[in-house]
Design a protein around this motif. Structure first.
Motif, short mmCIF file in Angstrom:
data_model
loop_
_atom_site.label_atom_id
_atom_site.label_comp_id
_atom_site.label_asym_id
_atom_site.label_seq_id
_atom_site.Cartn_x
_atom_site.Cartn_y
_atom_site.Cartn_z
N PRO A 170 28.80 1.46 -29.79
CA PRO A 170 28.82 0.26 -30.64
C PRO A 170 30.17 -0.44 -30.64
O PRO A 170 30.23 -1.68 -30.68
N ARG A 172 32.24 -0.56 -28.11
CA ARG A 172 32.30 -1.26 -26.83
C ARG A 172 31.41 -2.50 -26.87
O ARG A 172 31.79 -3.57 -26.36
N ALA A 173 30.25 -2.40 -27.50
CA ALA A 173 29.37 -3.56 -27.63
C ALA A 173 30.06 -4.68 -28.42
O ALA A 173 29.97 -5.86 -28.05
N LEU A 177 30.91 -8.34 -26.95
CA LEU A 177 30.41 -9.54 -27.63
C LEU A 177 31.52 -10.55 -27.87
O LEU A 177 31.31 -11.76 -27.68
N LEU A 193 26.30 -4.69 -22.47
CA LEU A 193 26.00 -4.93 -23.88
C LEU A 193 24.62 -4.40 -24.23
O LEU A 193 24.45 -3.68 -25.23
N GLN A 194 23.63 -4.71 -23.42
CA GLN A 194 22.27 -4.26 -23.69
C GLN A 194 22.19 -2.74 -23.69
O GLN A 194 21.53 -2.13 -24.55
N ASP A 196 24.58 -0.55 -24.37
CA ASP A 196 25.24 0.04 -25.54
C ASP A 196 24.45 -0.20 -26.82
O ASP A 196 24.41 0.65 -27.71
N LEU A 197 23.82 -1.37 -26.91
CA LEU A 197 23.01 -1.64 -28.09
C LEU A 197 21.75 -0.77 -28.11
O LEU A 197 21.33 -0.30 -29.17
N THR A 200 22.78 2.61 -29.30
CA THR A 200 23.07 2.62 -30.74
C THR A 200 21.79 2.59 -31.55
O THR A 200 21.64 3.34 -32.53
N ALA A 229 27.44 -3.77 -34.67
CA ALA A 229 27.02 -4.03 -33.29
C ALA A 229 25.57 -4.47 -33.23
O ALA A 229 25.21 -5.42 -32.50
N GLY A 233 24.78 -8.03 -32.08
CA GLY A 233 24.06 -7.96 -30.81
C GLY A 233 22.64 -8.45 -30.94
O GLY A 233 22.12 -9.14 -30.05
#
Length: 433
Positions: A170, A172-173, A177, A193-194, A196-197, A200, A229, A233
């Motif tokens: 999160p 890193r996300a 972002l 991003l996708q 890491d989300l 999470t 996040a 996100g």
């Protein structure tokens, strides 16, 4: 802010920027770990927690790419770029960071188990520090993101450590972002991003180790950055499911308030487990790293303010360097009561985090109002303390001793420099309004 503090901030900002960047893509360094039979050369995009090649002699070996620390540092790179202190090379560093992070998807601990010849290179005295085959075999897929850290050459860390840890993805996300919202969006950044989300959203309900990698349970810091996040996100990706997960986390966070004690507890451990770390600077750091505009679980939250007051009272009393301090100084801040890691004393990123928290709290009030001025002055008090315990060289370690003020633990900690850059950025933002 005094003229002396302002001049010091300018000098230290330049030094912190240069020192932090020695940990980013440190491809010219080589770390020898003869006990583990390793020679580690970082690759582009990796970020080492400290470039000092120590081996607990006495400084700790921080020559690893921690997922948490690296996210904090790459966000500070963005701040330097946006402040005009770095040029286009900052964009390259971010692109390399994204590529390195994505490359970790290929890691599979089963390959180490199936080809165990590497164990023969490990010294007999070091074999007790190795991870068992069963644990290594599970390092693949989502489990890589929970593995706390990797070698900066992109290989699995073979040593025993506190795992799993869920704050890295999160954080890193959130960093990605911020880069995406201000600069060109790349397909790779969106992919990271996708990923890491997704991690999470899938794993936030599971217990993990805390920010200090010491106790397994449910932790305020980890949950708070996870909620941020998924909120941001989910908004960026148009995912109602992610935002719903974030709301579930916030409901859980409400239960961390301890009315009788007057603070947010930092952890909820398994039934029967006890901890001395319920009052923990990690709660304040969560507000700094997660941000947010709401009035709950942010620097605007009166319960957060109460938590900071309790922490100040704790460290103000516990640390000799805080006794009889000048009126313009706030207390040097540590992590939690009873800390025994190295000196168990004050941390630069804790003291700077408290300062930045004050500036974020100040930003919630209109320019010229008394509350805003009080918060800014309080934040400056923490900066004065940081200045008092920073050597003329400007170098920042991880800790400074609570009795003598001498630096201890890891030297040139990238997180310490990143915390300074982030804090000064917040100070300048609130002063300019």
């Amino acid at each position: 802010m005094t003229r002396e503090l302002e001049q010091w901030l300018d000098r230290e900002y330049r030094h912190a920027a240069a020192a932090m960047m020695t940990s980013v893509s440190a491809v010219d360094l080589v770390k020898e770990r003869p006990g583990f039979g390793q020679s580690v050369r970082p690759v582009a995009g990796s970020i080492i927690a400290s470039p000092v090649r120590a081996a607990y002699d006495p400084d700790p070996d921080y020559f690893f790419h921690w997922f948490r620390d690296s996210a904090v540092v790459i966000d500070a790179v963005r701040l330097l770029f946006e402040a005009g202190r770095m040029g286009e090379e900052a964009l390259r560093h971010f692109a390399d960071f994204v590529q390195f992070s994505l490359s970790l998807d290929q890691l599979d601990g089963r390959s180490l188990v199936m080809a165990p010849a590497w164990r023969e290179k490990v010294s007999p005295d070091f074999k007790k520090y190795l991870r068992p085959d069963e644990e290594l075999a599970n390092v693949r897929g989502h489990a890589v993101s929970a593995d706390t850290r990797v070698n900066p050459n992109g290989t699995i860390d073979i040593s025993r450590w506190a795992r799993p840890q869920h704050d890295g993805p999160p954080l890193r996300a959130l960093a990605v972002l911020k880069w995406m919202r201000r600069h060109k969006v790349t397909a790779d950044a969106l992919k990271l991003l996708q990923r890491d989300l997704d991690f999470t959203a899938k794993h936030w309900r599971e217990p993990s180790f805390d920010i200090w990698e010491e106790e397994s349970g449910h932790h305020y810091y980890t949950l708070r950055v996870s909620a941020a996040a998924l909120t941001e996100g989910g908004q960026e990706l148009g995912s109602e499911a992610m935002r719903a997960e974030a709301q579930a986390i916030y409901r859980m966070l409400d239960g961390f308030w301890r009315e009788a004690a007057g603070y947010y507890t930092s952890r909820i451990l398994p039934e029967g487990a006890k901890s001395t770390k319920e009052l923990d600077i990690a709660v304040i750091l969560s507000a700094v790293h997660a941000g947010g505009e709401g009035d709950v679980h942010t620097a605007r939250d009166p319960r957060m303010h109460a938590t900071l007051e309790r922490l100040e009272a704790l460290f103000g009393s516990a640390y000799a360097i805080n006794h009889q301090r000048p009126k313009d100084r706030a207390p040097a801040m540590g992590r939690y009561p009873g800390d025994v890691y190295y000196s168990g004393g004050a941390y630069y990123f804790s003291t700077l985090g408290a300062s930045e928290f004050c500036y974020l709290a100040a930003a919630a009030h209109a320019p010229g109002c008394e509350e805003r001025s009080k918060w800014i002055a309080h934040g400056d008090g923490f900066l004065e303390t940081t200045r008092a315990f920073t050597p003329p060289s400007g170098d920042l370690s991880e800790q400074f001793d609570q009795r003598t003020g001498e630096q201890t633990s890891a030297k040139h900690l990238a997180w310490s420099y990143a915390a300074f850059i982030s804090c000064v950025t917040a100070r300048r933002a609130v002063a300019e309004r």
